[in-house]
Design a protein around this motif. Structure first.
Motif, PDB file in Angstrom:
ATOM      1  N   ILE A  92       0.746  -0.864   0.038  1.00 40.91           N
ATOM      2  CA  ILE A  92      -0.119  -0.214   0.193  1.00 40.91           C
ATOM      3  C   ILE A  92       0.882   1.428   0.088  1.00 40.91           C
ATOM      4  CG2 ILE A  92      -1.750   1.690   1.503  1.00 40.91           C
ATOM      5  CD1 ILE A  92      -2.699  -1.548   2.437  1.00 40.91           C
ATOM      6  N   PHE A  93       2.050   1.371   0.570  1.00 40.69           N
ATOM      7  CA  PHE A  93       2.412   2.506   1.243  1.00 40.69           C
ATOM      8  C   PHE A  93       3.200   2.481  -0.557  1.00 40.69           C
ATOM      9  CE2 PHE A  93       6.991   3.850   1.158  1.00 40.69           C
ATOM     10  CZ  PHE A  93       7.212   5.006   2.034  1.00 40.69           C
ATOM     11  N   LEU A  94       3.960   1.899  -1.555  1.00 37.69           N
ATOM     12  CA  LEU A  94       4.229   1.500  -3.024  1.00 37.69           C
ATOM     13  C   LEU A  94       3.474   2.626  -3.369  1.00 37.69           C
ATOM     14  CD1 LEU A  94       6.548  -1.540  -3.745  1.00 37.69           C
ATOM     15  CD2 LEU A  94       6.862   0.893  -2.801  1.00 37.69           C
ATOM     16  N   GLN A  95       1.868   1.753  -3.269  1.00 39.33           N
ATOM     17  CA  GLN A  95       1.142   3.031  -4.677  1.00 39.33           C
ATOM     18  C   GLN A  95       0.830   4.119  -4.346  1.00 39.33           C
ATOM     19  OE1 GLN A  95       0.446   0.254  -6.177  1.00 39.33           O
ATOM     20  NE2 GLN A  95       1.437  -0.839  -4.886  1.00 39.33           N
ATOM     21  N   LEU A  96       1.200   4.198  -2.821  1.00 41.84           N
ATOM     22  CA  LEU A  96       0.936   5.587  -2.258  1.00 41.84           C
ATOM     23  C   LEU A  96       1.914   6.898  -3.087  1.00 41.84           C
ATOM     24  CD1 LEU A  96      -0.406   5.200   1.561  1.00 41.84           C
ATOM     25  CD2 LEU A  96      -1.391   6.927   0.079  1.00 41.84           C
ATOM     26  N   PHE A  97       2.916   6.060  -2.788  1.00 44.11           N
ATOM     27  CA  PHE A  97       4.913   6.630  -3.468  1.00 44.11           C
ATOM     28  C   PHE A  97       4.687   6.715  -4.777  1.00 44.11           C
ATOM     29  CE2 PHE A  97       8.945   5.892  -5.296  1.00 44.11           C
ATOM     30  CZ  PHE A  97       9.440   7.240  -4.148  1.00 44.11           C
ATOM     31  N   LYS A  98       3.621   5.962  -5.888  1.00 43.18           N
ATOM     32  CA  LYS A  98       3.462   6.125  -7.416  1.00 43.18           C
ATOM     33  C   LYS A  98       2.751   6.835  -7.185  1.00 43.18           C
ATOM     34  CE  LYS A  98       5.467   1.056  -7.533  1.00 43.18           C
ATOM     35  NZ  LYS A  98       5.123  -0.770  -8.161  1.00 43.18           N
ATOM     36  N   MET A 158       6.581  10.918   4.473  1.00 37.64           N
ATOM     37  CA  MET A 158       4.736  12.156   4.856  1.00 37.64           C
ATOM     38  C   MET A 158       4.209  11.834   3.616  1.00 37.64           C
ATOM     39  SD  MET A 158       6.006  14.874   6.835  1.00 37.64           S
ATOM     40  CE  MET A 158       4.515  15.339   6.528  1.00 37.64           C
ATOM     41  N   LEU A 159       2.778  11.782   4.243  1.00 38.89           N
ATOM     42  CA  LEU A 159       1.913  11.183   3.402  1.00 38.89           C
ATOM     43  C   LEU A 159       0.429  12.186   3.108  1.00 38.89           C
ATOM     44  CD1 LEU A 159       1.037   7.321   4.766  1.00 38.89           C
ATOM     45  CD2 LEU A 159       2.085   7.949   3.145  1.00 38.89           C
ATOM     46  N   LYS A 160       0.127  12.416   2.256  1.00 42.76           N
ATOM     47  CA  LYS A 160      -0.693  13.422   1.574  1.00 42.76           C
ATOM     48  C   LYS A 160      -1.687  13.374   1.923  1.00 42.76           C
ATOM     49  CE  LYS A 160      -0.067  16.976  -2.384  1.00 42.76           C
ATOM     50  NZ  LYS A 160      -0.105  17.701  -3.448  1.00 42.76           N
ATOM     51  N   ILE A 161      -2.028  13.105   3.041  1.00 47.12           N
ATOM     52  CA  ILE A 161      -3.306  13.001   3.642  1.00 47.12           C
ATOM     53  C   ILE A 161      -4.074  14.096   3.042  1.00 47.12           C
ATOM     54  CG2 ILE A 161      -3.218  13.933   6.332  1.00 47.12           C
ATOM     55  CD1 ILE A 161      -5.082  11.758   7.197  1.00 47.12           C
ATOM     56  N   THR A 162      -3.794  15.724   2.866  1.00 46.12           N
ATOM     57  CA  THR A 162      -4.966  17.154   3.005  1.00 46.12           C
ATOM     58  C   THR A 162      -4.938  16.756   1.785  1.00 46.12           C
ATOM     59  OG1 THR A 162      -1.966  17.754   2.079  1.00 46.12           O
ATOM     60  CG2 THR A 162      -2.513  18.357   4.837  1.00 46.12           C
ATOM     61  N   LEU A 208      -9.008   6.907  13.264  1.00 44.97           N
ATOM     62  CA  LEU A 208     -10.874   7.001  12.417  1.00 44.97           C
ATOM     63  C   LEU A 208     -10.029   7.419  11.136  1.00 44.97           C
ATOM     64  CD1 LEU A 208     -13.375   5.194  12.502  1.00 44.97           C
ATOM     65  CD2 LEU A 208     -14.117   7.532  13.199  1.00 44.97           C
ATOM     66  N   LEU A 209      -8.994   8.874  11.098  1.00 45.68           N
ATOM     67  CA  LEU A 209      -9.514   9.338  10.000  1.00 45.68           C
ATOM     68  C   LEU A 209      -8.034   8.833   8.899  1.00 45.68           C
ATOM     69  CD1 LEU A 209      -9.807  12.282   9.108  1.00 45.68           C
ATOM     70  CD2 LEU A 209      -7.812  12.989  10.488  1.00 45.68           C
ATOM     71  N   TYR A 210      -6.525   8.093   9.851  1.00 47.04           N
ATOM     72  CA  TYR A 210      -6.157   7.926   8.966  1.00 47.04           C
ATOM     73  C   TYR A 210      -6.155   6.497   8.181  1.00 47.04           C
ATOM     74  CZ  TYR A 210      -2.498  10.052  11.295  1.00 47.04           C
ATOM     75  OH  TYR A 210      -1.976  11.517  12.187  1.00 47.04           O
ATOM     76  N   SER A 211      -7.126   5.667   8.995  1.00 44.83           N
ATOM     77  CA  SER A 211      -7.700   4.184   7.853  1.00 44.83           C
ATOM     78  C   SER A 211      -8.673   4.835   6.932  1.00 44.83           C
ATOM     79  CB  SER A 211      -8.300   3.537   9.280  1.00 44.83           C
ATOM     80  OG  SER A 211      -9.289   4.270  10.023  1.00 44.83           O
ATOM     81  N   ARG A 212      -9.343   5.390   7.340  1.00 42.08           N
ATOM     82  CA  ARG A 212     -10.810   6.071   6.329  1.00 42.08           C
ATOM     83  C   ARG A 212     -10.072   6.800   5.161  1.00 42.08           C
ATOM     84  NH1 ARG A 212     -13.464  10.840   7.887  1.00 42.08           N
ATOM     85  NH2 ARG A 212     -14.644  10.704   6.116  1.00 42.08           N
ATOM     86  N   PHE A 213      -8.572   7.896   5.452  1.00 39.59           N
ATOM     87  CA  PHE A 213      -8.225   8.252   4.592  1.00 39.59           C
ATOM     88  C   PHE A 213      -7.424   6.701   3.425  1.00 39.59           C
ATOM     89  CE2 PHE A 213      -2.697   9.452   4.476  1.00 39.59           C
ATOM     90  CZ  PHE A 213      -2.892   9.751   2.291  1.00 39.59           C
ATOM     91  N   TRP A 214      -6.501   5.756   4.173  1.00 34.59           N
ATOM     92  CA  TRP A 214      -6.339   4.862   3.395  1.00 34.59           C
ATOM     93  C   TRP A 214      -7.345   3.801   2.469  1.00 34.59           C
ATOM     94  CZ3 TRP A 214      -1.552   1.024   4.800  1.00 34.59           C
ATOM     95  CH2 TRP A 214      -0.626   2.199   5.058  1.00 34.59           C
ATOM     96  N   ASN A 215      -8.414   3.557   3.117  1.00 30.28           N
ATOM     97  CA  ASN A 215      -9.532   3.129   2.658  1.00 30.28           C
ATOM     98  C   ASN A 215     -10.172   4.498   1.237  1.00 30.28           C
ATOM     99  OD1 ASN A 215     -12.029   0.886   2.484  1.00 30.28           O
ATOM    100  ND2 ASN A 215     -12.979   2.663   2.150  1.00 30.28           N
ATOM    101  N   PHE A 271      -8.276   5.944  -0.825  1.00 29.51           N
ATOM    102  CA  PHE A 271      -7.419   5.495  -1.568  1.00 29.51           C
ATOM    103  C   PHE A 271      -7.304   4.904  -2.322  1.00 29.51           C
ATOM    104  CE2 PHE A 271      -2.968   4.090  -2.279  1.00 29.51           C
ATOM    105  CZ  PHE A 271      -2.206   4.801  -3.641  1.00 29.51           C
ATOM    106  N   LEU A 272      -7.637   3.325  -1.222  1.00 28.41           N
ATOM    107  CA  LEU A 272      -7.377   2.144  -2.316  1.00 28.41           C
ATOM    108  C   LEU A 272      -8.664   1.874  -2.964  1.00 28.41           C
ATOM    109  CD1 LEU A 272      -6.074  -0.315   1.065  1.00 28.41           C
ATOM    110  CD2 LEU A 272      -4.977   0.205  -0.765  1.00 28.41           C
TER     111      LEU A 272
END
Length: 803
Positions: A138-144, A191-195, A541-548, A550-551
């Protein structure tokens, strides 16, 4: 026969697991239901009595759903990476994996002893390479997709843990984990661009069933605001951009404040005559966390920049520039315009430094205090805005700024990108290679998982690098792109990483080709009901909503939101009403309660202790009361009779209880559901016997709360085929939930002389006639003139006679 909880509970825990009755079916021939609790961090202390409150609550829901015909997935796992385990490993010279394995074994035994209907066949562990392979993927997908990046930034540094902390992990200036001082350091961080998801994280709250307070916490943390970005020229020839939600007040801007870390300060160093004072203040600010710096109540401090002024773009006047630690370089533009007449913090700062205060919205005495209740006022001392309302002024000034090129409308968020790297060993390795020629290169997906190497020392380095940095054999590698020499990233991921997507892995936990199959995700997602502590309703809750999200965007997750429903439980306090802690000596060990009173008693008590969503103090007398209730249930076997069905006298009580227990479970009113069962128990005991069907229904209702004892009674009395947990949920008839008769009192001259049970629809003449015919009443009124007679429907008959 005496109720022996130990042998009964061990027997049924073994039988359940052998039969696999709580394993979710791979077949998709039933409606699905996924219940989820926050998977625990397996600390060395084991479970405390607060854990079972959440687990038992969702267990009740899961058991009820199975009885209602759903294919239920109620999974469990371990959020096992993290600082406490690593610190323990360092102190005791033992590998964190060994510590984790030992802690998990204890936690698992404790959970099994509580009779929670988890599907253990889907158990996951965030430290298992087979799991964190997909965290890395998942991190690699975020990076790409440009959502994971590295940058130099001021970070929160724990002086004890020797690692970087997210802003959210700094509490009152100290480390959330160890309590040590947190200072500011400049480091290169992932950093992860949650913004990029800020607006959607607000908007999509409309799609979910969360309590209003949880939604409010999410919205407040993201902090969306609308306003304008405005350019202020300076006497140094540079431009300072600021963001303001009140562009209408710009004529009242009498000074500016910049963050002590603002890059223009260094650029102006040859113009500033008080550099020593500026540098001293910068060093002082570096020792404070963002939270400390932005506390509203703290003393206002700052240093004026001697040598450079700003120019108010509307008035054309020069205004001084200060640096102050309450302005953060990471929020907005790192600078603000200050309007002391209409902002309390600006007013206090202006008073301290003797700065002008110009009223621009009519009302109040701004020399005495800031006039902040000015959202609907009239503009004054504001040039082109004079006489307009605030709303009119906002529109006009933004139009004017756009026309003249000095500013534009803008939406801003308090939310900042997520600091995602840690300089520790016990975390997921970040799968990036640093190549002198190719730059940052992702580890090829077919080489995942990138596993942690064995290290001799887990101590973070004094320079702030991860212990992995000393593992040169592991660090030195070849570039996947050019084949030249390269170095692995040595930072690891934060503990939040594994918990940001674990709910998806439960849906297909043994898949080695994907984080979960499309078929499994399409069937199980989203989570139907997620319960956890209020302390996790913001960040996790915020972080898991963000990852979901993105996925979802890249076609992996099938729904934009991970959880359809979220609820939160209150904390269990010590008997003295304080938070449980070793130092207070008020910790209650669940093992002791299970051993002495039984798991069923503990489950009952934790659900009966009070409003599930509020904190409640532990009570030893309360747990004894729940034990006595279960003993009364056990003893119903002694009054089992040969009568068939539900007897007429108990019909309303049973149907009302079936209805109330079912509805209360859906609304987290477990305490009142149990109270209804207790009331039904009293009715049965008052009647003196119980039929097989009545015992069957009572057992099915009680089973979700106290499953072991109910299975034993069900089997002993041969109440039905199979286990009670596999039976259909009892049904009620609405028409039978209402009493057909009612008890009324009969008063003579205001004193109660008798009680009568009468039909609910009895007429006044019929009720009065029955009252007069009652033997006790007849003796009171015999031979006496009747002055008045009154019937209050469903309550009383009142007769007044002359004495």
């Amino acid at each position: 026969m005496k109720y022996q909880h130990k042998s009964i509970e061990q027997k049924w825990q073994k039988r359940w697991e052998e039969a696999g009755v709580f394993h979710a079916s791979e077949k998709q021939d039933k409606p699905k239901y996924m219940a989820l609790v926050e998977f625990p961090y397996p600390s060395g202390q084991g479970l405390h009595v607060g854990h079972p409150r959440s687990y038992t609550a969702l267990d009740i829901v899961a058991r009820k759903r199975r009885m209602q015909g759903y294919n239920v997935l109620y999974p469990i796992g371990w959020d096992a990476f993290g600082l406490p385990t690593e610190n323990f490993a360092i102190k005791n010279h033992i590998h964190p994996a060994i510590v984790t394995e030992k802690n998990i074994a204890r936690f698992k035994q404790q959970l099994i002893s509580l009779g929670i209907s988890f599907d253990w066949s889907r158990e996951i562990n965030t430290t298992d390479p087979a799991y964190y392979k997909w965290t890395q993927w998942i991190f690699l997908q975020l990076f790409k997709h440009g959502l994971a990046y590295k940058k130099e930034m001021a970070v929160n540094w724990c002086t004890s843990c020797k690692c970087v902390l997210a802003n959210e992990e700094v509490v009152n200036g100290g480390c959330e984990r160890c309590g040590s001082e947190v200072v500011r350091k400049v480091k290169s961080q992932w950093m992860l661009k949650i913004t990029a998801y800020a607006q959607r994280l607000i908007d999509d709250l409309d799609l979910v069933d969360y309590p209003d307070r949880v939604k409010a916490q999410q919205i407040n943390w993201i902090g969306r605001s609308t306003g304008a970005e405005v350019a202020f020229q300076t006497t140094a020839g540079d431009e300072i951009k600021i963001y303001t939600t009140r562009p209408d007040t710009i004529y009242g801007a009498t000074y500016m404040v910049m963050s002590p870390e603002h890059p223009l300060i260094e650029k102006w160093s040859d113009r500033l005559s008080n550099l020593d004072a500026i540098h001293a203040y910068q060093q002082e600010a570096a020792r404070k966390s963002d939270f400390e710096r932005t506390e509203v109540a703290k003393d206002k401090t700052g240093v004026k920049l001697e040598g450079v002024n700003a120019i108010n773009p509307l008035t054309g006047k020069e205004i001084p520039i200060f640096i102050s630690d309450y302005v953060l370089v990471s929020y907005g533009t790192g600078a603000i315009m200050a309007v002391p007449a209409h902002d309390t913090r600006d007013w206090e700062f202006a008073k301290k430094f003797d700065l002008p205060i110009i009223e621009v919205v009519k009302g109040g005495n701004v020399q005495e205090e800031a006039f902040t209740d000015c959202a609907t006022g009239t503009m004054i001392n504001s040039g082109i805005l004079d006489g307009l309302t605030v709303e009119e002024a906002k529109k006009k000034i933004i139009e004017y700024m756009k026309e003249t090129g000095i500013g534009e409308a803008k939406v801003n968020f308090k939310l900042r990108d997520w600091v995602f790297s840690r300089q520790r060993y016990w975390g997921e390795p970040i799968p990036i290679v640093h190549c002198p020629k190719c730059g940052q290169v992702p580890v090829p997906e077919d080489q995942l998982p990138l596993e942690l190497p064995q290290v001799d020392s887990y101590e973070p380095t004094e320079t702030g690098e991860s212990p992995l940095a000393a593992m040169t054999d592991w660090v030195n590698t070849t570039c996947p792109c050019c084949g030249g020499p390269a170095k692995r990233e040595t930072d690891t991921m934060p503990q939040w990483a594994g918990s940001s997507w674990y709910f998806l892995r439960y849906m297909d936990p043994h898949n080695d080709k994907a984080l979960a199959s499309k078929e499994a995700l399409d069937y199980w997602a989203p989570v139907d009901w997620y319960n956890g502590g209020m302390e996790h309703t913001t960040l996790h809750l915020l972080y898991s909503r963000f990852w979901n999200k993105f996925l979802y965007d890249i076609g992996v997750a099938p729904t934009p939101e991970p959880y359809a429903k979220r609820t939160s439980h209150g904390m269990i306090l010590g008997e003295n009403g304080e938070k449980m802690s070793k130092s207070r000596g008020n910790v209650v060990n669940p093992d002791d309660i299970v051993n002495e009173y039984g798991a069923d008693t503990m489950r009952m008590y934790e659900m009966f202790i009070g409003d599930f969503e509020k904190a409640a103090p532990w009570s030893t007398s309360g747990i004894k009361g729940c034990r006595r209730f279960l003993e009364r249930y056990w003893n119903l076997q002694d009054i089992l009779c040969k009568d068939e069905g539900i007897r007429k006298e108990l019909e309303v009580s049973f149907h009302k209880t079936i209805k109330k227990v079912g509805e209360d479970i859906e609304h987290l009113k477990f305490n009142t559901a149990i109270a209804a069962l207790m009331a039904l128990m009293n009715d049965i005991c008052d009647f003196g016997s119980i039929s097989r069907e009545e015992l069957s229904i009572f057992t099915m209702l009680l089973n979700v709360f106290a499953p072991h004892i109910c299975e034993e009674v069900w089997e002993a009395q041969k109440l039905g085929d199979g286990m009670v947990c596999t039976q259909p949920w009892p049904q009620y008839e609405e028409s039978k939930c209402v009493e057909s008769t009612v008890e009324i009192v009969v008063q003579v001259n205001g004193k109660v002389r008798s009680r009568l049970r009468v039909p609910l629809d009895i007429t006044a003449p019929e009720a009065i006639a029955l009252a007069k015919a009652d033997g006790k009443v007849a003796a009171e009124i015999d031979g006496k003139p009747l002055v008045k007679e009154l019937y209050v429907p469903g309550r009383l008959v009142n007769l007044v006679v002359k004495k």
